[in-house]
Design a protein around this motif. Structure first.
Motif, PDB file in Angstrom:
ATOM      1  N   THR A   1      -4.001 -38.970 -21.468  1.00 17.25           N
ATOM      2  CA  THR A   1      -4.036 -37.742 -22.252  1.00 17.25           C
ATOM      3  C   THR A   1      -5.266 -37.710 -23.152  1.00 17.25           C
ATOM      4  OG1 THR A   1      -2.683 -38.744 -23.994  1.00 17.25           O
ATOM      5  CG2 THR A   1      -1.528 -37.530 -22.263  1.00 17.25           C
TER       6      THR A   1
ATOM      7  N   ASP B   1      -2.186 -32.533 -27.375  1.00 28.21           N
ATOM      8  CA  ASP B   1      -2.858 -33.347 -26.354  1.00 28.21           C
ATOM      9  C   ASP B   1      -2.667 -32.717 -24.978  1.00 28.21           C
ATOM     10  OD1 ASP B   1      -0.494 -34.330 -24.993  1.00 28.21           O
ATOM     11  OD2 ASP B   1      -0.246 -35.871 -26.524  1.00 28.21           O
TER      12      ASP B   1
ATOM     13  N   MET C   1      -3.668 -33.253 -20.384  1.00 33.04           N
ATOM     14  CA  MET C   1      -4.255 -33.950 -19.243  1.00 33.04           C
ATOM     15  C   MET C   1      -4.133 -33.054 -18.019  1.00 33.04           C
ATOM     16  SD  MET C   1      -1.346 -36.844 -18.336  1.00 33.04           S
ATOM     17  CE  MET C   1      -2.323 -37.511 -16.988  1.00 33.04           C
TER      18      MET C   1
ATOM     19  N   THR D   1       3.542 -35.701 -22.607  1.00 35.03           N
ATOM     20  CA  THR D   1       2.643 -35.137 -21.600  1.00 35.03           C
ATOM     21  C   THR D   1       2.682 -35.925 -20.301  1.00 35.03           C
ATOM     22  OG1 THR D   1       1.216 -34.230 -23.325  1.00 35.03           O
ATOM     23  CG2 THR D   1       0.257 -34.485 -21.138  1.00 35.03           C
ATOM     24  N   LYS D   2       2.837 -37.247 -20.408  1.00 34.02           N
ATOM     25  CA  LYS D   2       2.934 -38.056 -19.192  1.00 34.02           C
ATOM     26  C   LYS D   2       4.196 -37.692 -18.401  1.00 34.02           C
ATOM     27  CE  LYS D   2      -0.704 -40.844 -19.302  1.00 34.02           C
ATOM     28  NZ  LYS D   2      -0.567 -42.290 -19.528  1.00 34.02           N
TER      29      LYS D   2
END
Length: 777
Positions: free
Chosen positions: A289, A333, A335, A363-364
């Motif tokens: 991220t 954040d 990605m 986010t992951k």
């Protein structure tokens, strides 16, 4: 020991029983058989929705485009808005009025929900209970006006959470109509009055996180299957919305960061150069991220409040709804997640009290879910997906954005439960982008079509996240306790959520469990995955109904599943299969020594039983033969049950000569035959899974398709042949059928086998059986 022979009269009796069953009244047979077709419960296929479950050649759906401008009044916790709606009538009917949803009216002082809310008092209640009970919050939309595009007022009628707008002339098929609605409403404090959206106030620094949804009057669905979908919003049943394009201008304090559905159109005006550079970097980063707003920056932002305002502009295509979040407290954040023809952004917005939990996992988990859901359905089509930390527990979903609960402890630690709770809720709420944001079912009528299907895929995604991920919904044994409960308090899955006592158990858990069983135990993964993907592909960006799902799953898998839908979705029966008995048999080969041994054992059993029943042996002091040895003769010294006579040897040799080579091989193969007696005590038919444990320590699993119950839904028998001796049988050994009582699922095989003879005779044909039945009459 029992001796079994296959004689013509036995077969005739069996055939007569079948005939008698066949002659039952048709209605009685139909009500009894769990495998009868679902035709009477499903709508008739037509040109709009076909019998295969696919959209028909004349399928249509409406469309609504929105141009919305809203202003957030942070001080007064109020939202002002004006929207222009352009409605596309793709139906074959002309429409003289339109229905809009006013979902904020659920919090109006005289709302139907407030008036009909269940209430009661326990011995101890919380202050929150009292605060909510005495709340005088003035919620609900305040409609200032509804006008056509020439500025002329249109007549409208508010009916609780719905609003009818009467048109000056009907909207004809193939035409459009545009009109404007001006409104405002008070935002609700989620900690005081609850709600899927609203704001959470942070007393320590005097700031809020605004999670804003259902913030504009939204078009109701008009469909071929229901007409106007305008059932009242009572709280549990969520939403049904048409697809459209959105342009939304959101005016907020200039120090706020906004997360929203759609693509930001004016980055240069609302983001700093550093933020733009970091965002561009995040679009290339697929492994880690990228912090766009750091925790340190967020902490600095929350120390003061800007007096100025700025407007964030978002546009979204082919979405059914729009939501946004706004705060100066946000850490941000992001990605990238690559797909075959595009790249999407996974992004999280959270406050410092979410760290380190949110920064590490949100986010992951989002990126992981985007990949797994795409594998089982279709590639995620939208340009981004967002997870926003709000004060509300649990989560709530909207296109491209979800509001999620979960936070770390004040000292920066977090529990295992908090960790998996966050990962799970992020996966689940993102998954709603597929069900129902894209595969756009009516949540108010059929909560299971989005919550259940989504929970099922969530379960798959969680298993791919970590092998030992704590199970939430999907494991069969988790639902057994609910399914065996008081049937007067349990409704079928097909019940609308506002009228269901157990929405969580039914719409989420039972549906997800049913689909998991369908995948793992009934169809197998290959057939299920193909059919499920076909359903998702057929109905993405459309409005499916339950019949479309049921029919597609059958059409694409090639398996009749009416019994499954009836039992799991339309009924309240539970699974309770029982293993009532196991009988062990071997073939009597007629070899004289074996035959004598069998006869001796049978004679001994009969003699012991007879004498015990007539007179106890101990009551006879001495028999006549025991007193006078002169009474003994040849037969006493040569027991016919021991001595093999030349005639018996000759008969055996002649018997062997009469057999074919194949028959001899079968006769002398040495098989053990085990007859299993199974019963269905719960009413819900299921495949029979058996684990055989043999005397030599080896094991074997047998899987019997559900059709074994097709003629007799309550009890069946099944014979298995094996060279090994069986010692123990376990029914449903892997707990995969949701069986509510496993105490009746085992049987230990003991003692000695019974024997049956095999006679050289052909099985009578059905024609001959019927002829003999007539002759007997």
């Amino acid at each position: 020991m029992t001796k079994i022979r296959l004689h013509i009269p036995c077969v005739l009796i069996f055939a007569f029983f079948l005939v008698g069953f066949t002659l039952l009244p048709a209605q009685e047979r139909d009500e009894y058989n769990q495998f009868r077709q679902l035709d009477g419960k499903l709508p008739t296929p037509n040109a709009y929705r076909t019998a295969s479950g696919a959209p028909g050649p004349e399928y249509w759906q409406q469309r609504a485009d929105y141009d919305i401008s809203v202003k957030l009044d942070e001080e007064n916790r109020r939202l002002y808005g004006v929207e222009t709606i352009t409605y596309f009538n793709h139906s074959p009917q002309s429409l003289s009025y339109l229905w809009l949803q006013l979902d904020q009216n659920i919090r109006a002082r005289e709302s139907l929900t407030r008036q009909t809310q269940f209430s009661g008092i326990s011995d101890t209640e919380s202050f929150r209970f009292l605060q909510r009970f005495h709340s005088d919050f003035d919620g609900g939309f305040k409609i200032e006006n509804v006008k056509d595009m020439g500025g002329k007022n249109l007549f409208y009628k508010v009916v609780q959470t719905m609003m009818r707008v009467d048109l000056p002339a009907p909207v004809q098929p193939g035409s459009t109509y545009s009109f404007e609605v001006k409104y405002w409403y008070n935002l609700n404090d989620q900690s005081q009055v609850g709600g899927r959206s609203g704001f959470h106030y942070y007393e320590k620094d005097g700031n809020c996180v605004f999670a804003v949804a259902q913030f504009f009057p939204r078009m109701a669905v008009y469909s071929d299957s229901q007409g106007w979908h305008h059932k009242q919003f009572l709280g549990s049943g969520e939403f049904a919305l048409p697809f459209g394009n959105y342009k939304v201008k959101i005016t907020v304090p200039s120090d706020h960061v906004v997360a929203a559905t759609g693509v930001l159109q004016n980055e240069n005006e609302v983001l700093t150069s550093s933020q733009r550079e970091l965002l561009a970097r995040a679009k290339r980063e697929t492994e880690n991220t990228v912090l766009i707003v750091s925790e340190e920056e967020a902490m600095e932002n929350e120390k003061s409040k800007a007096d100025s305002q700025q407007t964030w502009i978002f546009e979204a295509e082919d979405v059914r709804d729009f939501a946004f979040a706004s705060s100066r407290k946000f850490i941000w954040d992001a990605m990238a997640v690559n797909f075959s023809d595009h790249t999407s952004l996974a992004m999280s917005y959270y406050t410092k009290d979410g760290n380190p939990l949110w920064e590490k996992y949100s986010t992951k988990a989002l990126a992981h879910a985007m990949k797994v859901y795409s594998k089982f359905t279709f590639e995620y089509p939208y340009p981004k997906a967002i997870s926003v930390m709000t004060g509300r527990g649990g989560g709530m979903e909207y296109p491209m954005i979800a509001f999620n609960g979960g936070r770390a402890e004040p000292d920066g630690t977090y529990s295992e439960r908090a960790k998996y709770g966050l990962i799970g809720v992020v996966i689940h709420e993102f998954g709603h982008n597929f069900f129902p944001m894209i595969v756009n079912s009516d949540e108010r009528l059929w909560a299971w079509m989005d919550e259940g299907l989504n929970t099922f895929v969530e379960y798959l995604a969680e298993q791919e996240w970590e092998r030992d991920f704590p199970e939430r919904s999907g494991a069969a044994y988790d639902i057994a306790e609910y399914m065996k409960g008081d049937k007067s308090q349990i409704y079928p899955i097909m019940t609308a959520p506002d009228f269901d006592l157990h929405v969580g158990s039914n719409a989420y858990s039972k549906t997800a469990t049913a689909l998991n069983i369908l995948r793992e135990t009934v169809l197998g993964r290959e057939l299920f995955d193909y059919a499920f993907k076909e359903y998702a592909e057929r109905w993405k960006f459309k409005h499916p109904t339950p019949a479309d799902f049921f029919r597609t799953m059958e059409d694409a898998s090639g398996v009749d599943l009416d019994w499954f839908w009836r039992g799991w979705f339309f009924g309240t029966d539970h699974v309770d299969l029982a293993l009532d008995n196991v009988k062990w048999y071997k073939v009597n080969t007629r070899e004289p020594a074996l035959a004598k041994s069998i006869e001796r054992q049978q004679a001994k059993q009969k003699s012991e039983q007879y004498i015990t029943n007539i007179r106890n042996k101990k009551d006879i002091e001495k028999t006549a033969v025991e007193k006078d040895k002169n009474l003994l003769d040849f037969y006493d010294e040569n027991d016919p049950l021991v001595v093999i006579t030349p005639q018996e040897k000759k008969e055996y040799e002649e018997y062997l000569k009469s057999l074919t080579a194949e028959e001899k091989e079968l006769l002398q193969a040495g098989y053990n035959y085990y007859e299993l007696f199974l019963s269905n005590k719960g009413g819900l038919v299921m495949p029979v899974i058996l684990k055989f444990e043999y005397a030599d320590g080896s094991e074997e699993v047998k899987r019997i398709p559900v059709e074994i119950w097709r003629r007799y839904n309550d009890r069946v028998r099944k014979v298995f042949a094996t060279k090994k001796e069986l010692r123990h049988v376990i029914l449903d050994p892997f707990l995969e059928t949701a069986d509510v009582d496993t105490c009746n699922n085992q049987w230990t095989v003991g003692g000695k086998p019974d024997y049956f003879k095999v006679e050289k005779q052909e099985r009578p044909s059905r024609k001959n059986l019927m002829q003999r039945l007539k002759e007997k009459k």
